[in-house]
Structure formats: C-alpha cells, structure tokens
Design a protein around this motif. Structure first.
Motif, mmCIF file in Angstrom:
data_model
loop_
_atom_site.group_PDB
_atom_site.id
_atom_site.type_symbol
_atom_site.label_atom_id
_atom_site.label_comp_id
_atom_site.label_asym_id
_atom_site.label_seq_id
_atom_site.Cartn_x
_atom_site.Cartn_y
_atom_site.Cartn_z
ATOM 1 N N UNK A 43 0.825 -1.206 0.000
ATOM 2 C CA UNK A 43 0.000 0.000 0.000
ATOM 3 C C UNK A 43 0.863 1.262 0.000
ATOM 4 N N UNK A 44 1.928 1.246 0.785
ATOM 5 C CA UNK A 44 2.819 2.403 0.850
ATOM 6 C C UNK A 44 3.467 2.668 -0.506
ATOM 7 N N UNK A 45 3.947 1.630 -1.154
ATOM 8 C CA UNK A 45 4.586 1.780 -2.460
ATOM 9 C C UNK A 45 3.601 2.301 -3.507
ATOM 10 N N UNK A 46 2.386 1.789 -3.473
ATOM 11 C CA UNK A 46 1.366 2.249 -4.423
ATOM 12 C C UNK A 46 1.009 3.710 -4.177
ATOM 13 N N UNK A 47 0.892 4.088 -2.912
ATOM 14 C CA UNK A 47 0.572 5.477 -2.565
ATOM 15 C C UNK A 47 1.672 6.427 -3.001
ATOM 16 N N UNK A 48 2.907 6.003 -2.841
ATOM 17 C CA UNK A 48 4.038 6.848 -3.224
ATOM 18 C C UNK A 48 4.047 7.079 -4.738
ATOM 19 N N UNK A 49 3.685 6.060 -5.517
ATOM 20 C CA UNK A 49 3.623 6.235 -6.971
ATOM 21 C C UNK A 49 2.546 7.248 -7.347
ATOM 22 N N UNK A 50 1.401 7.176 -6.669
ATOM 23 C CA UNK A 50 0.332 8.136 -6.934
ATOM 24 C C UNK A 50 0.788 9.549 -6.571
ATOM 25 N N UNK A 51 1.429 9.688 -5.430
ATOM 26 C CA UNK A 51 1.901 11.005 -4.981
ATOM 27 C C UNK A 51 2.945 11.574 -5.940
ATOM 28 N N UNK A 52 3.818 10.716 -6.444
ATOM 29 C CA UNK A 52 4.820 11.180 -7.409
ATOM 30 C C UNK A 52 4.159 11.760 -8.649
ATOM 31 N N UNK A 53 3.180 11.030 -9.192
ATOM 32 C CA UNK A 53 2.485 11.501 -10.395
ATOM 33 C C UNK A 53 1.772 12.820 -10.135
ATOM 34 N N UNK A 54 1.097 12.928 -8.993
ATOM 35 C CA UNK A 54 0.387 14.167 -8.640
ATOM 36 C C UNK A 54 1.359 15.340 -8.536
ATOM 37 N N UNK A 55 2.492 15.110 -7.923
ATOM 38 C CA UNK A 55 3.455 16.186 -7.683
ATOM 39 C C UNK A 55 4.183 16.594 -8.957
ATOM 40 N N UNK A 56 4.483 15.641 -9.793
ATOM 41 C CA UNK A 56 5.159 15.958 -11.053
ATOM 42 C C UNK A 56 4.276 16.861 -11.911
#
Length: 207
Positions: free
Chosen positions: A53-66
């Motif tokens: 879950x943490x890894x999946x959330x981090x990928x989502x956050x990366x896309x949002x921030x980029x």
C-alpha cells in the motif's frame, strides 16, 4: 481553488528523487536533495517499513506532484482514463501529458511546470490564436500553442527555448523563432519519460 504553497524541494525529498519542480535549481549543486537525500521531518532518516500500500501510494503522490494536480483532479483524470480504451494507467499518463501547462513545459517555453502553469493562468498563452487561461485544458491533435504576441513574457520564453533543457517529445513540434508549438499527434507511453509505475496507481484505486 486549493493549491499547494509549501516548498517544492520538500516534495522531491519526500519521494527520494528529483521531480524537477524548480527548473534550473534542480540541476545545480544547491538542489536540497543533493545536500539532504532523505525525507524531510524529524524522522526522515528512519526508514519506514515498506508494504504494498505504501509503495502504491508513493507512486500516486509522485504523479500528482510531477504534474501539479490535486487529489480531486487526479481522481477525475483516473475516472476518465478508466472509460477510455486501452490500459487505464497508460491512459491516465496520456491525459496528464496533454494538459496545457504540461505542453507549454514540454515545448521548452517554461523552465518548470509551475512556471508554465503561471504563464497559462496569467493569460500569456494562446491556442489556435485564442487566449486560454485554464492550465487543465486538454490539447488536441493539430492545435497550435504559442505565446501571445502582446505578452510581456516574450523575452523569458525566448530564453527558455534557447536554453535547450530537454528534448521535445515526438508528438509535439516546436518552432523556436515563432515561439510556438504544434500538437502533431497523441503521446505514447515511450514519450512519457517520468519515474512513475502507473500500474501501481491502478492497483491502488482498484482496492
């Protein structure tokens, strides 16, 4: 409308990688992630237990921030991507790539997506000869994106285009002299060079 107003460099440190949110500063020795390559905060050096879950959330956050979008916007893009043909994750990235602020950045007119968003929001950009001040505007094939002739940002755009910070993707064509770009086609996954595993985002939203 809500927007993030904190330090961009904290976002890069949280993801433990450069997201290139600050233009030229990201390539300089002053980039904070070069000095402190660990997440911000009191417990930044302590490595949390990584789970799926943490890894999946981090990928989502990366896309949002980029791409500089909020959670509600991101969820709307995901809903649209689900309804389109093809892979949902790839469709999501293609939609984000076609945002007007991202296109202005990809063409080299702005040093960062934040600068591109400001240009669009302040009315410096036109599409097919008409002013567009909505950063989330989705460009279509054949449309021409350029700096407005009367804009005070002409010199700044010329400097950015001459800096040669990155290669313009194949689905876009830029005319440096005219300070404009043409949408030649739709982006494909190979054109989207960002450090995001979109399938993990799909898995996160599918729970």
């Amino acid at each position: 409308m809500a927007r993030y107003t904190g330090p961009d460099c904290k976002r890069c440190r949280r993801e433990k990688m450069k997201l290139f949110l600050k233009g030229a500063k990201c390539d300089s020795p002053k980039c904070p992630i070069e000095i402190r390559p660990y997440p911000p905060g009191e417990h930044g050096r302590n490595r949390p237990k990584e789970n799926e879950y943490l890894l999946q959330t981090r990928e989502k956050q990366k896309a949002k921030r980029i791409y500089g979008v909020l959670e509600s916007q991101f969820r709307r893009y995901f809903a649209i991507a689900e309804r389109e043909r093809g892979g949902t994750g790839e469709n999501l990235l293609k939609l984000l790539e076609r945002r007007l602020d991202n296109v202005v950045f990809r063409l080299g007119m702005a040093a960062s997506r934040r600068e591109a968003r400001q240009m669009v929001g302040h009315g410096h950009i036109q599409v097919n000869g008409r002013k567009v001040s909505i950063a989330s505007y989705i460009v279509r094939v054949g449309e021409i994106v350029q700096i407005r002739p009367a804009s005070k940002m002409q010199e700044r755009v010329a400097d950015n285009l001459g800096a040669g910070r990155g290669q313009v993707p194949a689905w876009l064509e830029v005319d440096v002299n005219e300070k404009k770009g043409t949408v030649r086609g739709l982006p494909i996954r190979e054109d989207i060079q960002i450090p995001v595993q979109e399938q993990m985002i799909v898995e996160l939203f599918s729970k």
